[in-house]
Design a protein around this motif. Sequence first.
Motif, short mmCIF file in Angstrom:
data_model
loop_
_atom_site.label_atom_id
_atom_site.label_comp_id
_atom_site.label_asym_id
_atom_site.label_seq_id
_atom_site.Cartn_x
_atom_site.Cartn_y
_atom_site.Cartn_z
N THR A 1 11.22 4.92 1.53
CA THR A 1 10.63 5.06 0.21
C THR A 1 11.72 5.04 -0.87
OG1 THR A 1 9.31 6.48 -1.21
CG2 THR A 1 10.69 7.58 0.39
N TYR A 2 11.30 4.79 -2.10
CA TYR A 2 12.26 4.81 -3.20
C TYR A 2 12.45 6.22 -3.74
CZ TYR A 2 11.22 -0.16 -3.05
OH TYR A 2 11.05 -1.44 -2.64
N GLU A 3 11.43 7.08 -3.52
CA GLU A 3 11.52 8.45 -4.01
C GLU A 3 12.64 9.18 -3.28
OE1 GLU A 3 8.98 9.20 -6.15
OE2 GLU A 3 7.89 7.33 -5.75
N SER A 4 13.21 10.19 -3.97
CA SER A 4 14.26 10.89 -3.25
C SER A 4 13.86 12.32 -2.94
CB SER A 4 15.58 10.81 -4.03
OG SER A 4 15.60 11.76 -5.03
N TYR A 5 14.10 12.71 -1.74
CA TYR A 5 13.76 14.05 -1.24
C TYR A 5 14.99 14.64 -0.58
CZ TYR A 5 8.74 13.41 -1.89
OH TYR A 5 7.50 13.23 -2.43
N GLU A 6 15.04 15.99 -0.56
CA GLU A 6 16.13 16.67 0.14
C GLU A 6 15.66 17.04 1.53
OE1 GLU A 6 19.20 17.52 -1.21
OE2 GLU A 6 18.64 16.35 -2.99
N VAL A 7 16.61 17.20 2.42
CA VAL A 7 16.27 17.67 3.76
C VAL A 7 15.67 19.06 3.64
CG1 VAL A 7 17.21 18.39 6.00
CG2 VAL A 7 18.04 16.30 4.89
N GLY A 8 14.56 19.31 4.32
CA GLY A 8 13.90 20.61 4.28
C GLY A 8 12.73 20.65 3.33
N GLN A 9 12.66 19.65 2.41
CA GLN A 9 11.55 19.61 1.46
C GLN A 9 10.28 19.13 2.15
OE1 GLN A 9 13.13 17.19 -1.78
NE2 GLN A 9 12.13 18.63 -3.19
N ASP B 1 -2.57 2.54 20.75
CA ASP B 1 -1.27 2.80 20.13
C ASP B 1 -1.34 2.34 18.68
OD1 ASP B 1 0.17 3.93 22.19
OD2 ASP B 1 0.70 1.99 23.07
N VAL B 2 -0.98 3.23 17.79
CA VAL B 2 -1.04 2.92 16.36
C VAL B 2 0.37 2.59 15.88
CG1 VAL B 2 -1.63 3.79 14.07
CG2 VAL B 2 -2.98 4.47 16.08
N VAL B 3 0.47 1.46 15.18
CA VAL B 3 1.78 1.03 14.69
C VAL B 3 1.79 1.14 13.17
CG1 VAL B 3 3.42 -0.88 14.51
CG2 VAL B 3 2.00 -0.63 16.56
N ILE B 4 2.76 1.88 12.65
CA ILE B 4 2.92 1.94 11.19
C ILE B 4 4.38 1.67 10.86
CG2 ILE B 4 2.64 3.33 9.12
CD1 ILE B 4 0.65 5.01 10.96
N ARG B 5 4.59 0.62 10.07
CA ARG B 5 5.96 0.30 9.66
C ARG B 5 6.46 1.36 8.69
NH1 ARG B 5 8.34 -3.10 13.13
NH2 ARG B 5 6.81 -4.62 13.82
N PRO B 6 7.74 1.70 8.73
CA PRO B 6 8.26 2.78 7.88
C PRO B 6 8.00 2.55 6.39
CG PRO B 6 10.01 1.85 9.28
CD PRO B 6 8.75 1.14 9.62
N GLU B 7 7.99 1.27 5.97
CA GLU B 7 7.81 1.01 4.54
C GLU B 7 6.34 1.03 4.14
OE1 GLU B 7 8.93 -0.98 6.81
OE2 GLU B 7 8.19 -3.02 6.61
N ASP B 8 5.44 1.17 5.12
CA ASP B 8 4.01 1.14 4.80
C ASP B 8 3.45 2.52 4.46
OD1 ASP B 8 3.99 -1.53 5.12
OD2 ASP B 8 3.17 -1.53 7.15
N PHE B 9 4.28 3.55 4.63
CA PHE B 9 3.81 4.87 4.20
C PHE B 9 3.84 4.96 2.68
CE2 PHE B 9 5.25 6.06 8.49
CZ PHE B 9 4.14 6.77 8.92
#
Lengths: 275, 380
Positions: free
Chosen positions: B352-360, B305-313
């Motif tokens: 993440t700090y970057e901003s994306y729109e839904v669907g991007q 099982d691989v664990v990746i914290r959301p902020e580590d991406f």
Amino acid sequence: MNKEFKVLSRPYMVWLSVLVFIPILAMLVISFSNLNSSVSMSELVLSVSHFNLLWESSTLIAFRNSILFATITTFISFVLGYFIAYEIKLSKFKNKFILLTFVILPMWSNLILRTESLANIMSENNILKSIIGFNIFGNISGTWIAVLFGLVFTYMPFMILSVYTALEKIDFALEEAALDLGLRPIKKFWKVVFPLSFKGVVTGSIMVFLPTLAGFAIPKILSRGQIVFIGNIIEQKFIYTNYNHGALLAVVILIFILGSILLLTKFDKEGETLL
Amino acid sequence: MDNKRALIELKNISKSYDDETVVNNVNLTIYENEFLTLLGPSGCGKTTILRIIAGFIKPETGEVIINGKVFNDLPPYARPIHTVFQKYALFPHLNVIDNVAFGLNNRSWDYLEKFYGEEKINAEIKALSTNKEISQKKAIKSLIYKDSIQALKLVKLDGFIKRKVDQLSGGQQQRVALARALVNKPQILLLDEPLAALDLKLRQNMQYELKEMQRTLGITFLFVTHDQEEAMTMSDRIVVMKEGVIQQLGTPKSIYNEPINRYVANFIGETNILKGVYVKKDLVNFLGVDFKCLGYKFNDLEEVDVVIRPEDFDVVDLEKAKLVGEVVFSLFKGVHNEYEVLVKGEKLLVHTYESYEVGQPIGLAIDPYEIHMMKVEKSE
């Protein structure tokens, strides 16, 4: 409040005024005037002439008896009742309601009947003696011990119930906190449990003290007329239609009762322990 | 903590109620001056462990060892431990100062003589007796009073000494409860979810203050909570529990970064758990892509099982990305954005700090040291 409820409360308001407030007012008028069956309303005069009655030795003795017995009964009920209530609280028995039912069970039979039966088994020859062969109480009927026993027997349940109610309200975490802070169980009882149940003791004491003070049936039956309480004198006065004297003594009792209730409200501001 | 000395040892402690095991064979060592937190959902046995240590509950098996002595049969009042209860359990018939002094006021004189020591008592007698003789008892009473004031100062409530406890706010009651325990100078302070009833702001303040107090006073704190954030903020070590069994014991960092199983990973914060294969040393495959990884040893080709914290991406340009997905849900969280990213049928949680729109489309990369792996649990 709903209009319907207001309407429903009316019958009792009428009841209260007709059968409580008006009689009390009448009692006050009768005790402070010369009003009786031979005096017409037009000749009504306010007077305090009956007040001599209060200093008669028979009245004083009756008052002394009432107060003395009421005090001793309250004290005994407190000491014994408290520990019964405490035991019930501590008991591991699941349905504590059943235990409490046992406590109030005697109250379900008629007071006079119960007292007469008590007087019977306190006298020399009685039904219990013929069944078990000996007299448990000895022959104490007519003595002050019999009266005291009867009073405690009759009124202790009130003490037990009100102390129990107060004890049940004590958060168990407080007892744990006391142990946690280094108190031994005995000390925990005196420093935490008892002070917190004291309201229940006050309520219970008043509930024992007042009926004992004002009562007349138990002393009359159990002392065989030997020990006279103030209630007995009031009863006599009314039987012999001396309403002025009867009412005056009843007013004095009323003052005692009101005083006790004032005392109670001082200790128990939220009316928590009042059953 | 280099020279650790064991203060409390729990050995094979078990306890059950009505055939339901609440604490199952727990072994735990608590060291001097540490802030240890028992963390878990309600009903996981953490409070039971606390109450076993305090002496309110007797364990069915095992030993409670405090300072090297077996304490199993000692009643609560004989233990060098004090508890801050969940609902504070302040005495309603006493005012603030009497609540705080309650423990000491009800000790025997012998105990108090030892507690303060001859020197301190004599000094107090000297300080008090300006023109008349002062008895030892009076000196001790005066010391208790001073200590209680001191304890109230510590919790910033010295202006409230005559208040009735029911006239205090929740936070103030909490502080009184704390002062009431601390004034006895316990070796161990047990705290049973003491902050649960406070609002967020107050709770955060109290967290820092508790930690600060523990550091300055040098008392061992054993803290029980179901709030993982609270546990993270304050603890030196955290014990994660589930159904009466210790899942993982470690520093907040190690538990957060290297959870031992899915339960711990899920309980300690939001996370992504993915099925993967440990291809060979320092190489793991998940979501159909090979990733470099560091410091894990499994059998080659073992499922993990691989664990990746959301902020580590790391959010990167699409051409540089190892994983490309589509943003399907976005939430602005103030400091960062939270996205759900659909990658090959798996939804990943990304901060993440970057901003994306839904669907991007969005490109993701992961540093080797951010990839954590756990053995696959057979039962799940």
